[in-house]
Design a protein around this motif. Structure first.
Motif, PDB file in Angstrom:
ATOM      1  N   ARG A  32       0.855  -1.178  -0.026  1.00 35.46           N
ATOM      2  CA  ARG A  32      -0.057  -0.031  -0.004  1.00 35.46           C
ATOM      3  C   ARG A  32       0.844   1.280  -0.061  1.00 35.46           C
ATOM      4  O   ARG A  32       0.723   2.244  -0.668  1.00 35.46           O
ATOM      5  CB  ARG A  32      -0.913  -0.073   1.243  1.00 35.46           C
ATOM      6  N   ASP A  33       1.891   1.248   0.688  1.00 33.84           N
ATOM      7  CA  ASP A  33       2.798   2.534   0.956  1.00 33.84           C
ATOM      8  C   ASP A  33       3.546   2.490  -0.277  1.00 33.84           C
ATOM      9  O   ASP A  33       3.765   3.839  -0.937  1.00 33.84           O
ATOM     10  CB  ASP A  33       3.795   2.273   2.096  1.00 33.84           C
ATOM     11  N   ALA A  36       1.148   4.256  -2.944  1.00 35.09           N
ATOM     12  CA  ALA A  36       1.324   5.574  -2.647  1.00 35.09           C
ATOM     13  C   ALA A  36       2.069   6.568  -3.129  1.00 35.09           C
ATOM     14  O   ALA A  36       1.817   7.390  -3.870  1.00 35.09           O
ATOM     15  CB  ALA A  36       1.013   5.729  -1.172  1.00 35.09           C
ATOM     16  N   ARG A  37       3.303   6.114  -3.099  1.00 32.52           N
ATOM     17  CA  ARG A  37       4.641   6.642  -3.412  1.00 32.52           C
ATOM     18  C   ARG A  37       4.735   6.761  -5.072  1.00 32.52           C
ATOM     19  O   ARG A  37       4.796   7.856  -5.798  1.00 32.52           O
ATOM     20  CB  ARG A  37       5.921   5.996  -3.124  1.00 32.52           C
ATOM     21  N   ILE A  39       1.910   6.379  -7.070  1.00 34.49           N
ATOM     22  CA  ILE A  39       1.078   7.219  -7.605  1.00 34.49           C
ATOM     23  C   ILE A  39       1.467   8.907  -7.255  1.00 34.49           C
ATOM     24  O   ILE A  39       0.995   9.562  -8.380  1.00 34.49           O
ATOM     25  CB  ILE A  39      -0.377   7.195  -6.791  1.00 34.49           C
ATOM     26  N   LEU A  40       2.027   9.265  -6.163  1.00 36.65           N
ATOM     27  CA  LEU A  40       2.472  10.198  -6.115  1.00 36.65           C
ATOM     28  C   LEU A  40       3.532  10.837  -7.120  1.00 36.65           C
ATOM     29  O   LEU A  40       3.541  12.084  -7.950  1.00 36.65           O
ATOM     30  CB  LEU A  40       3.166  10.852  -4.737  1.00 36.65           C
ATOM     31  N   LEU A  41       4.289   9.913  -7.251  1.00 35.17           N
ATOM     32  CA  LEU A  41       5.405  10.128  -8.502  1.00 35.17           C
ATOM     33  C   LEU A  41       4.883  10.316  -9.717  1.00 35.17           C
ATOM     34  O   LEU A  41       5.076  11.160 -10.785  1.00 35.17           O
ATOM     35  CB  LEU A  41       6.455   9.080  -8.417  1.00 35.17           C
ATOM     36  N   ASN A  44       2.798  13.500 -10.128  1.00 35.23           N
ATOM     37  CA  ASN A  44       3.547  14.756 -10.571  1.00 35.23           C
ATOM     38  C   ASN A  44       3.880  14.813 -11.837  1.00 35.23           C
ATOM     39  O   ASN A  44       3.983  16.140 -12.452  1.00 35.23           O
ATOM     40  CB  ASN A  44       4.507  14.957  -9.839  1.00 35.23           C
TER      41      ASN A  44
ATOM     42  N   ILE B 381      -5.458   5.118   5.010  1.00 37.58           N
ATOM     43  CA  ILE B 381      -4.942   5.667   3.524  1.00 37.58           C
ATOM     44  C   ILE B 381      -4.304   6.834   3.647  1.00 37.58           C
ATOM     45  O   ILE B 381      -3.348   7.202   2.967  1.00 37.58           O
ATOM     46  CB  ILE B 381      -5.935   5.069   2.280  1.00 37.58           C
ATOM     47  N   ALA B 384      -1.133   6.662   4.762  1.00 35.95           N
ATOM     48  CA  ALA B 384      -0.169   6.156   3.920  1.00 35.95           C
ATOM     49  C   ALA B 384       0.295   7.091   2.805  1.00 35.95           C
ATOM     50  O   ALA B 384       1.427   7.333   2.777  1.00 35.95           O
ATOM     51  CB  ALA B 384      -0.596   4.754   3.175  1.00 35.95           C
ATOM     52  N   PHE B 385      -0.624   7.964   2.306  1.00 36.94           N
ATOM     53  CA  PHE B 385      -0.572   9.071   1.382  1.00 36.94           C
ATOM     54  C   PHE B 385       0.516  10.130   2.076  1.00 36.94           C
ATOM     55  O   PHE B 385       1.409  10.751   1.571  1.00 36.94           O
ATOM     56  CB  PHE B 385      -1.620   9.682   0.751  1.00 36.94           C
ATOM     57  N   ALA B 388       3.718   9.028   2.467  1.00 34.35           N
ATOM     58  CA  ALA B 388       4.751   8.882   1.157  1.00 34.35           C
ATOM     59  C   ALA B 388       5.053  10.030   0.709  1.00 34.35           C
ATOM     60  O   ALA B 388       6.196  10.122   0.110  1.00 34.35           O
ATOM     61  CB  ALA B 388       3.543   8.288   0.087  1.00 34.35           C
ATOM     62  N   VAL B 389       4.221  10.944   1.092  1.00 33.98           N
ATOM     63  CA  VAL B 389       5.016  12.555   0.789  1.00 33.98           C
ATOM     64  C   VAL B 389       5.949  12.716   1.556  1.00 33.98           C
ATOM     65  O   VAL B 389       7.064  13.165   1.094  1.00 33.98           O
ATOM     66  CB  VAL B 389       3.855  13.380   1.205  1.00 33.98           C
ATOM     67  N   ASP B 391       8.359  10.568   2.875  1.00 34.46           N
ATOM     68  CA  ASP B 391       9.402   9.617   2.351  1.00 34.46           C
ATOM     69  C   ASP B 391       9.939  10.270   1.178  1.00 34.46           C
ATOM     70  O   ASP B 391      11.128  10.108   0.827  1.00 34.46           O
ATOM     71  CB  ASP B 391       8.421   8.340   1.715  1.00 34.46           C
ATOM     72  N   LEU B 392       9.176  10.867   0.149  1.00 35.23           N
ATOM     73  CA  LEU B 392       9.559  11.380  -1.045  1.00 35.23           C
ATOM     74  C   LEU B 392      10.259  12.440  -0.901  1.00 35.23           C
ATOM     75  O   LEU B 392      11.192  13.000  -1.766  1.00 35.23           O
ATOM     76  CB  LEU B 392       8.691  11.379  -2.066  1.00 35.23           C
ATOM     77  N   PHE B 398       9.735  17.558  -5.907  1.00 32.33           N
ATOM     78  CA  PHE B 398       8.124  17.860  -6.427  1.00 32.33           C
ATOM     79  C   PHE B 398       7.465  17.334  -4.897  1.00 32.33           C
ATOM     80  O   PHE B 398       6.184  17.967  -4.846  1.00 32.33           O
ATOM     81  CB  PHE B 398       7.837  16.677  -7.403  1.00 32.33           C
ATOM     82  N   LEU B 402       3.743  19.533  -1.293  1.00 29.91           N
ATOM     83  CA  LEU B 402       2.730  18.526  -0.780  1.00 29.91           C
ATOM     84  C   LEU B 402       2.753  18.489   0.915  1.00 29.91           C
ATOM     85  O   LEU B 402       1.646  18.154   1.399  1.00 29.91           O
ATOM     86  CB  LEU B 402       2.724  17.403  -1.481  1.00 29.91           C
TER      87      LEU B 402
END
Ligand SMILES: Cc1cc2nc3c(=O)[nH]c(=O)nc-3n(C[C@H](O)[C@H](O)[C@H](O)COP(=O)(O)OP(=O)(O)OC[C@H]3O[C@@H](n4cnc5c(N)ncnc54)[C@H](O)[C@@H]3O)c2cc1C
Lengths: 63, 539
Positions: A32-33, A36-37, A39-41, A44, B381, B384-385, B388-389, B391-392, B398, B402
């Motif tokens: 799931r994680d 999520a990453r 989808i974000l990549l 963008n 969820i 999780a998002f 994820a933000v 993490d990135l 980019f 966020l």
């Protein structure tokens, strides 16, 4: 531009296999994680809000 | 607990009405002497409106409350003569850092544009803010502002041409009447309840421990926000500097905690030690536990009562929005009420107060709710998002925009207001009708000053780049407007006006008394100016 829903990936089988392989040995939570990453990549990269919204509603099947 | 601040005590004096058992009709009564009520008192008095200020207490804000004030409210306070003192006492900051675990995820610089008088943000304890406003009220307007401390409003009723109230003091209950009332009695507003008005919105299922700590620490004057730090796992923490070596620390606690337990020093001190390290000496100044909410009224006007500040809208403090928007409510209201009281415009102008400020409050609530959703995700969820933000974000640029640890409060332009005259010409830049005016350095008679200080006398202003104009004022149906010609009356010393207002050729702006753009054209046209003034005053 609108959401491209015609085939657009040159080798669909390769892509699909990569996508499944990507999740190999991951727990549901880790998957799931990762999703999520991912989808974000991708979101963008697309950037265009209209396309993102069209994709969101297509994915949610609320046409 | 250590006190760096001595709370002033204002004297309760029994008012003549109560002493002589008479009922007096006032022009305006303000309920509540918090930041918003005090701003109202100053603004009304500046316009010559006598006011009675009722407050159930007799000191300034107690405990841990507002810290950050944004540029626009500071510009309003500067117009009212108290901004400079606030800025002088405050801590200015520009850099914010966001950490996750032990790692810096990213940092932002507010990068305020040069050539504005007022900084992007300052930090100052709320009690100083209130104290300075009360000082100014007494110094400048002793004869116009009638402070009545320990005076609690216990009933209020709208009538056709006035409002009837009952007030409880140490000497009992008395009645008073007023043409208009501004209710600034805070989030638990009694007035709101007396009017039968209901908040729309919700509380967040989360609690925060807010500690004000006195310490000599060498942290820089920056805003530090942690997600999931080692000293407070699975929650967030915020650190902010205030004046007098006082630091504000917010610990997110989650929903399953006992707020009474969490407030105890034996619980708080170990948390702080874990965060600050064993070698930092500190003392607690104040500790409280809050549950935050985002709620607002549908209408900020009810008969002859205006509801403003926390009484009308309540937001979670991420992004410092409460007092900041409340002050802008008053900036919006005062000039309208003055014109109506003077009989120059129809009462319907007052409806635009609610129209414009309900819109601004909704924008504020949206921003605040989004920050809260990021800090306190409501579902697995959503979390999780959020993760994820984070993490990135350290690796990929980019993802940084966020990250939402609180967006800093910006004024909401009234882009769809019925008081605006829509553009008929094309312009570049930000000064669209409904937007608050950008500042700029100017010179007047060879003296350096600021544009916003020049348009601070609560009148309509026609700003024009057409140097052939020689009139100094124009009167439109009894409404006096000042004309300011760039290049003659005011010199655009650094070219900032030209740039910020896209001031080519004969460009002309109509500016409202609250320093918002009402209309703009590429020519100076008396008829159009007249029509726009009428539109901007609901005529
Ligand atoms: C932890 C925390 C942090 C915050 N941080 C910020 C920040 O950084 N920036 C920001 O802008 N805002 C912030 N806020 C919000 C800010 O404190 C409020 O928005 C602000 O105080 C609202 O001002 P007000 O004048 O509307 O109401 P209040 O400050 O609540 O004042 C209301 C007044 O009315 C009086 N009163 C109440 N009932 C009656 C009655 N029946 N009769 C007579 N008088 C009455 C009260 O005694 C009080 O003096 C924060 C709040 C909290 C809790």
């Amino acid at each position: 531009m609108s959401l491209n829903t015609k085939p657009n990936i040159a080798s669909p089988d390769d892509f699909y296999q990569d996508l499944i392989d990507l999740h190999r040995d991951l727990s549901d939570e880790e998957s799931r994680d990762l999703n999520a990453r991912l989808i974000l990549l991708l979101a963008n990269h697309i950037g265009d809000m209209d396309i993102l919204k069209a994709a969101m509603s297509a994915a949610r099947k609320d046409t | 607990m250590l006190n760096t601040y001595a709370y002033p005590e204002f004297e309760y004096i029994q008012c003549d009405e109560q002493k002589h058992n008479t009922v007096k009709r006032h022009k305006a009564v303000i309920i509540g002497a918090g930041p918003v009520g005090l701003t109202t008192a100053l603004d009304f008095a500046k316009q010559g409106i006598p006011v009675v200020v009722l407050d159930d207490n007799n000191t300034v804000s107690i405990g841990s409350r507002a810290v950050c004030y944004a540029k626009r409210p500071l510009e309003v306070w500067d117009r009212l003569g108290v901004g400079e003192r606030m800025i002088e006492k405050s801590v200015e900051w520009k850099v914010g850092k966001v950490f996750r675990d032990e790692e810096l995820v990213y940092q932002f610089d507010l990068l305020p544009e040069d050539d504005h008088k007022i900084p992007a943000f300052i930090n100052l304890q709320q009690y100083y803010l209130e104290e300075y406003m009360i000082d100014e009220c007494k110094k400048q307007y002793g004869d116009l502002i009638d402070f009545r401390w320990k005076s609690k409003i216990i009933s209020l009723k709208n009538n056709d041409d006035h409002v009837k109230m009952q007030v409880e003091t140490p000497d009992g209950v008395y009645g008073l009447e007023s043409d208009y009332v501004v209710a600034c009695d805070g989030a638990n507003s009694d007035t709101r309840k007396m009017l039968g008005l209901e908040f729309d919105g919700h509380f967040f299922q989360d609690r925060f421990l807010i500690a004000d700590v006195v310490m000599k620490a060498d942290f820089p004057a920056e805003r530090w926000f942690w997600f999931n730090p080692p000293f407070h796992r699975n929650q967030s923490v915020l650190l902010h500097m205030q004046s007098d070596d006082v630091w504000r620390i917010d610990f997110q606690l989650g929903w399953d905690c006992d707020p009474e337990e969490e407030k105890k020093p034996e619980k708080v001190i170990p948390r702080l030690k874990a965060m600050l390290g064993d070698d930092v000496d500190f003392e607690l100044e104040w500790v409280s536990v809050y549950q935050f909410a985002c709620r607002q009224l549908k209408d900020f006007k009810c008969g002859r009562v205006f509801i403003a500040g926390d009484a009308a809208h309540q937001v979670s403090p991420f992004g410092a929005r409460g007092a900041n928007t409340g002050v802008q409510d008053i900036d919006n209201l005062t000039w309208k009420l003055k014109l109506v009281m003077d009989g120059k415009v129809p009462e319907s102008l007052l409806d635009s107060y609610s129209e414009e400020r309900v819109f601004a409050a909704a924008d504020n609530l949206l921003n605040s709710t989004r920050s809260t959703d990021f800090i306190t995700p409501k579902s697995p969820i959503s979390k999780a998002f959020r993760d994820a933000v984070l993490d990135l974000a350290s690796e990929y640029e980019f993802a940084r925009p966020l990250v939402n640890s609180g967006r800093l409060s910006m004024p909401t332009p009234y882009l769809n207001s019925s008081l605006n005259t829509p553009d008929e010409d094309t312009f570049s830049g930000k000064m669209r009708p409904g937007t608050n005016c950008a500042d700029a350095p100017i010179t007047v008679d060879g003296q350096d000053t600021w544009f916003l200080n020049k348009i601070a006398n609560s009148k309509f202003v026609v700003l024009t780049f057409d140097t052939s104009i020689t009139d100094k004022t124009v009167n439109i149906n009894g409404i006096d407007c000042d004309i300011l010609v760039v290049g003659k009356d005011i010199m655009d010393s650094k070219g900032c006006l030209q740039e910020r207002y896209d001031g080519t050729g004969e460009t002309t702006y109509l500016i409202r008394p609250d320093q918002h753009v009402a209309a703009r054209w590429r020519t100076f046209d008396q008829d159009k100016i007249k029509k726009a003034v009428l539109t901007a005053t609901a005529q």
